[in-house]
Design a protein around this motif. Structure first.
Motif, mmCIF file in Angstrom:
data_model
loop_
_atom_site.group_PDB
_atom_site.id
_atom_site.type_symbol
_atom_site.label_atom_id
_atom_site.label_comp_id
_atom_site.label_asym_id
_atom_site.label_seq_id
_atom_site.Cartn_x
_atom_site.Cartn_y
_atom_site.Cartn_z
ATOM 1 N N TYR A 177 1.389 -1.729 0.278
ATOM 2 C CA TYR A 177 0.000 -0.153 0.043
ATOM 3 C C TYR A 177 0.650 1.274 0.228
ATOM 4 O O TYR A 177 0.124 2.515 -0.135
ATOM 5 C CB TYR A 177 -0.551 -0.075 1.143
ATOM 6 C CG TYR A 177 -1.877 0.831 1.042
ATOM 7 C CD1 TYR A 177 -3.238 0.935 0.351
ATOM 8 C CD2 TYR A 177 -2.157 2.142 1.927
ATOM 9 C CE1 TYR A 177 -4.136 1.809 0.167
ATOM 10 C CE2 TYR A 177 -3.128 2.815 1.799
ATOM 11 C CZ TYR A 177 -4.602 3.028 0.819
ATOM 12 O OH TYR A 177 -5.321 3.879 1.006
ATOM 13 N N LEU A 178 2.128 1.268 0.265
ATOM 14 C CA LEU A 178 2.923 2.353 0.500
ATOM 15 C C LEU A 178 3.435 2.463 -1.305
ATOM 16 O O LEU A 178 3.789 3.717 -1.174
ATOM 17 C CB LEU A 178 4.104 1.767 0.738
ATOM 18 C CG LEU A 178 4.313 1.053 2.193
ATOM 19 C CD1 LEU A 178 5.789 0.903 2.649
ATOM 20 C CD2 LEU A 178 3.914 2.906 2.732
ATOM 21 N N VAL A 179 3.012 1.888 -1.868
ATOM 22 C CA VAL A 179 2.548 2.734 -3.115
ATOM 23 C C VAL A 179 1.638 4.086 -3.172
ATOM 24 O O VAL A 179 2.100 4.632 -4.048
ATOM 25 C CB VAL A 179 3.193 1.617 -4.464
ATOM 26 C CG1 VAL A 179 2.756 2.009 -6.131
ATOM 27 C CG2 VAL A 179 3.860 0.624 -4.382
ATOM 28 N N THR A 180 0.811 3.781 -2.960
ATOM 29 C CA THR A 180 -0.372 4.611 -3.034
ATOM 30 C C THR A 180 -0.198 5.845 -2.290
ATOM 31 O O THR A 180 -0.301 6.973 -2.838
ATOM 32 C CB THR A 180 -1.767 4.469 -2.591
ATOM 33 O OG1 THR A 180 -1.689 4.135 -0.910
ATOM 34 C CG2 THR A 180 -1.665 2.662 -3.140
ATOM 35 N N GLY A 181 0.604 5.973 -1.285
ATOM 36 C CA GLY A 181 1.014 7.636 -0.310
ATOM 37 C C GLY A 181 0.275 8.067 0.352
ATOM 38 O O GLY A 181 0.513 8.583 0.884
ATOM 39 N N LYS A 182 -1.077 7.531 0.742
ATOM 40 C CA LYS A 182 -1.929 7.360 1.312
ATOM 41 C C LYS A 182 -1.828 6.663 2.779
ATOM 42 O O LYS A 182 -1.257 5.793 2.690
ATOM 43 C CB LYS A 182 -3.535 6.169 0.714
ATOM 44 C CG LYS A 182 -4.149 7.200 -0.427
ATOM 45 C CD LYS A 182 -4.827 5.984 -1.336
ATOM 46 C CE LYS A 182 -5.194 6.288 -2.871
ATOM 47 N NZ LYS A 182 -5.788 5.448 -3.096
#
Length: 142
Positions: free
Chosen positions: A63-68
């Motif tokens: 999920y880190l890829v989303t930056g959220k």
């Protein structure tokens, strides 16, 4: 809106977990929550979401890829230092447990997103630097 994707093995070993999963699924049904099946794309959920609520798993790092923002359920009730020592990726997430109300944490994130820089740092250490041209980077590594 809320999207729920249970772990595919939830309830396959523990009848207690199976019981609680059935309760959660009933709540989802009663409140119009979208429930994703085992074969449904986790990445669809990630792209459709504004925030992740999870426990310790590889999903947090993906999920880190989303930056959220990420909320991590501290189900073991570890103290802050112990959690970060045993699970370094926890530094990217706001921790919740029985003493810390998730609604309060979401409101803090909505106001100021205090862990944005930490998420970026953990993302780089977990997944590497983002590049505009990953193929060139791959070729240079070869």
């Amino acid at each position: 809106s809320l999207i729920f994707k249970p772990h595919p093995y939830t309830g396959s070993i523990s009848s207690n977990h199976k019981y609680w999963l059935s309760k959660i699924l009933k709540l989802c049904e009663d409140h119009g929550v979208e429930v994703l099946a085992e074969n449904d794309s986790l990445h669809y959920a990630m792209n459709s979401s504004d925030i992740l609520v999870c426990d310790i798993s590889s999903v947090l790092n993906e999920y880190l890829v989303t930056g959220k923002p990420i909320i991590l359920c501290n189900t073991q009730s570890l103290d802050f230092e112990q959690m970060h020592s045993e699970y370094p990726s926890a530094a990217a997430a706001s921790l919740v447990n029985v003493e810390r109300n998730i609604v309060d944490v979401i409101q803090i994130i909505e106001r100021e997103d205090p862990l944005q820089a930490s998420r970026q740092k953990v993302r780089v250490s977990s997944l590497g630097d983002q590049t505009d041209d990953p193929l060139s980077m791959f070729k240079s590594l070869l």
